[in-house]
Design a protein around this motif. Structure first.
Motif, PDB file in Angstrom:
ATOM      1  N   TYR A 166       7.362   3.910  12.307  1.00  0.00           N
ATOM      2  CA  TYR A 166       6.072   4.226  12.940  1.00  0.00           C
ATOM      3  C   TYR A 166       6.009   3.686  14.365  1.00  0.00           C
ATOM      4  N   LYS A 194       5.559   5.723  17.822  1.00  0.00           N
ATOM      5  CA  LYS A 194       4.514   5.419  18.811  1.00  0.00           C
ATOM      6  C   LYS A 194       5.128   5.322  20.219  1.00  0.00           C
ATOM      7  N   VAL A 224      -0.678  -4.681  16.879  1.00  0.00           N
ATOM      8  CA  VAL A 224       0.280  -5.426  16.047  1.00  0.00           C
ATOM      9  C   VAL A 224       0.479  -4.588  14.795  1.00  0.00           C
ATOM     10  N   GLN A 225       1.706  -4.145  14.576  1.00  0.00           N
ATOM     11  CA  GLN A 225       1.972  -3.245  13.445  1.00  0.00           C
ATOM     12  C   GLN A 225       1.734  -3.961  12.121  1.00  0.00           C
ATOM     13  N   LEU A 226       1.059  -3.291  11.204  1.00  0.00           N
ATOM     14  CA  LEU A 226       0.778  -3.830   9.874  1.00  0.00           C
ATOM     15  C   LEU A 226       1.639  -3.099   8.844  1.00  0.00           C
ATOM     16  N   ASP A 272      -6.089  -0.133  18.345  1.00  0.00           N
ATOM     17  CA  ASP A 272      -6.067   0.191  16.913  1.00  0.00           C
ATOM     18  C   ASP A 272      -7.489   0.255  16.365  1.00  0.00           C
ATOM     19  N   PHE A 322      -9.332  -2.210  15.252  1.00  0.00           N
ATOM     20  CA  PHE A 322      -9.483  -3.043  14.046  1.00  0.00           C
ATOM     21  C   PHE A 322     -10.354  -4.283  14.286  1.00  0.00           C
ATOM     22  N   ILE A 355       1.191   7.503   2.431  1.00  0.00           N
ATOM     23  CA  ILE A 355       2.575   7.636   2.903  1.00  0.00           C
ATOM     24  C   ILE A 355       3.404   6.693   2.033  1.00  0.00           C
ATOM     25  N   ARG A 401       6.776   5.737   0.311  1.00  0.00           N
ATOM     26  CA  ARG A 401       8.206   5.999   0.512  1.00  0.00           C
ATOM     27  C   ARG A 401       8.979   5.661  -0.747  1.00  0.00           C
ATOM     28  N   LEU A 428       9.059  10.978   1.238  1.00  0.00           N
ATOM     29  CA  LEU A 428       7.658  10.571   1.371  1.00  0.00           C
ATOM     30  C   LEU A 428       6.783  11.335   0.385  1.00  0.00           C
ATOM     31  N   PRO A 465       4.960  14.891   4.338  1.00  0.00           N
ATOM     32  CA  PRO A 465       4.594  14.564   5.718  1.00  0.00           C
ATOM     33  C   PRO A 465       3.969  15.777   6.429  1.00  0.00           C
ATOM     34  N   GLY A 466       3.609  15.558   7.698  1.00  0.00           N
ATOM     35  CA  GLY A 466       3.117  16.671   8.519  1.00  0.00           C
ATOM     36  C   GLY A 466       1.604  16.794   8.551  1.00  0.00           C
ATOM     37  N   GLY A 526      -0.523  11.452   9.086  1.00  0.00           N
ATOM     38  CA  GLY A 526       0.331  10.478   9.796  1.00  0.00           C
ATOM     39  C   GLY A 526       0.489  10.848  11.265  1.00  0.00           C
TER      40      GLY A 526
END
Ligand SMILES: Nc1nc2c(c(=O)[nH]1)N[C@@H](CN(C=O)c1ccc(C(=O)N[C@@H](CCC(=O)O)C(=O)O)cc1)CN2
Length: 295
Positions: A48, A52, A95-97, A119, A121, A234, A236, A248, A268-269, A272
């Motif tokens: 992800y 980005k 900050v990616q979670l 984000d 948040f 999502i 996996r 996915l 997907p598609g 996300g």
């Protein structure tokens, strides 16, 4: 059944962002700049964040990925955030979670200057969103609202059932759908792990937003005919069938639910790809200073 096509919508909106970014850069002599902090090497998070960064480049942003080993301390991470907060050349910081268990995500989120919190948040942004004031809206719910708007889906007066109450999707989604706006003006039921008779609740949904993080959790017997189904999952799983080595799955049993739905997002598609669009739009707004004045 119609597909809510995240690829098509995200491509179109990114073209618009690219044009707006070029105008911003020509006028200001600088590119919008996003910094993404990634802790550890979770496979999903790596994908992800890479996406980005790639999309920032595509629309003409500057982007920086700062990586930390999984062992990094909370104090070191927060010190870095405070340094970035002060840097006038950086517009947005995420900050990616998820973060490793020894780091408190709430402390990290609150350490980010809300004016750079693309984000959406930070409690200031969430509070302002609840009051319908200018703010950064969390990227995934923002992306979903953009998708509904793109397809001209009339949500007013509809009963929306959100499955999952996370801070980053379920809770903000329920606020946005209930808000006096278009899309919005729904009657919203927010369901969660303690909801009694979940199936009966979900069956009431004209709109169903599944954000629970469990593969194929929403089955055909939980969905009424003609429902609009938004799948945020999502999940996996390792697979020998694909080149990437994983597959996915959404939170919705797509094959069996799709024939009953009026509109549905694929995984997907779907959602996300719209999450990335939400983040790009917030970052451009941060650079322009239209939500919070710069300086
Ligand atoms: N700091 C944040 N962390 C997380 C967020 C977030 O919004 N901010 N959301 C999720 C993950 N996420 C964004 O970070 C995200 C999820 C999925 C996609 C995406 O493009 N999905 C593609 C498939 C990509 C793949 O092959 O895996 C799709 O659905 O088609 C983008 C971003 C949790 N963490």
């Amino acid at each position: 059944m119609n597909i809510l096509d995240g690829k098509e919508v995200s491509t179109k909106i990114k073209e618009d962002i690219k044009v707006e970014t070029a105008a911003f850069t020509a006028a200001s002599g600088r590119k919008p700049h996003l910094v993404a902090i990634l802790v550890g090497n979770d496979g999903g998070s790596e994908t992800y964040v890479a996406s980005k960064m790639r999309n920032c480049e595509l629309v003409g942003f500057e982007s920086t990925n700062i990586r930390y080993d999984v062992e990094v301390s909370e104090a070191e991470l927060i010190a870095k955030i405070q340094e970035i907060n002060k840097d006038p050349n950086i517009d947005g910081l995420i900050v990616q979670l998820p973060l490793p268990a020894h780091i408190d995500p709430d402390k990290v989120t609150e350490a980010i200057d809300h004016r750079k919190d693309v984000d959406g948040f930070h409690p200031i942004n969430l509070g302002r969103m609840q009051r319908n004031l200018p703010c950064f809206i969390p990227a995934t719910p923002y992306g979903i609202m953009l998708m509904l708007a793109h397809y001209g889906i009339d949500t007013a007066g509809k009963h929306a059932v959100v499955v999952g109450r996370s801070n980053i999707v379920g809770s903000p989604m329920s606020i946005l759908l209930a808000r006096n706006s278009n899309p919005g003006n729904c009657t919203v039921t927010l369901t969660h792990s303690k909801t009694k008779d979940l199936k009966t609740e979900v069956l009431r949904g004209d709109i169903i937003v599944a954000a629970i993080g469990k593969k194929n959790f929403v089955t055909a017997d939980m969905v009424k005919d003609g429902a609009i189904v938004i799948d945020v999952g999502i999940n996996r799983e390792n697979s020998t069938e694909t080149k990437s080595g994983f597959k996915l799955y959404g939170d919705v049993d797509f094959d069996n639910v799709a024939p009953k739905a009026s509109w549905i997002t694929p995984v997907p598609g779907g959602v996300g790809l719209m999450t990335i669009v939400g983040l790009l739009k917030n970052t451009l707004e941060a650079a322009k200073g239209t939500i919070y004045a710069k300086g």
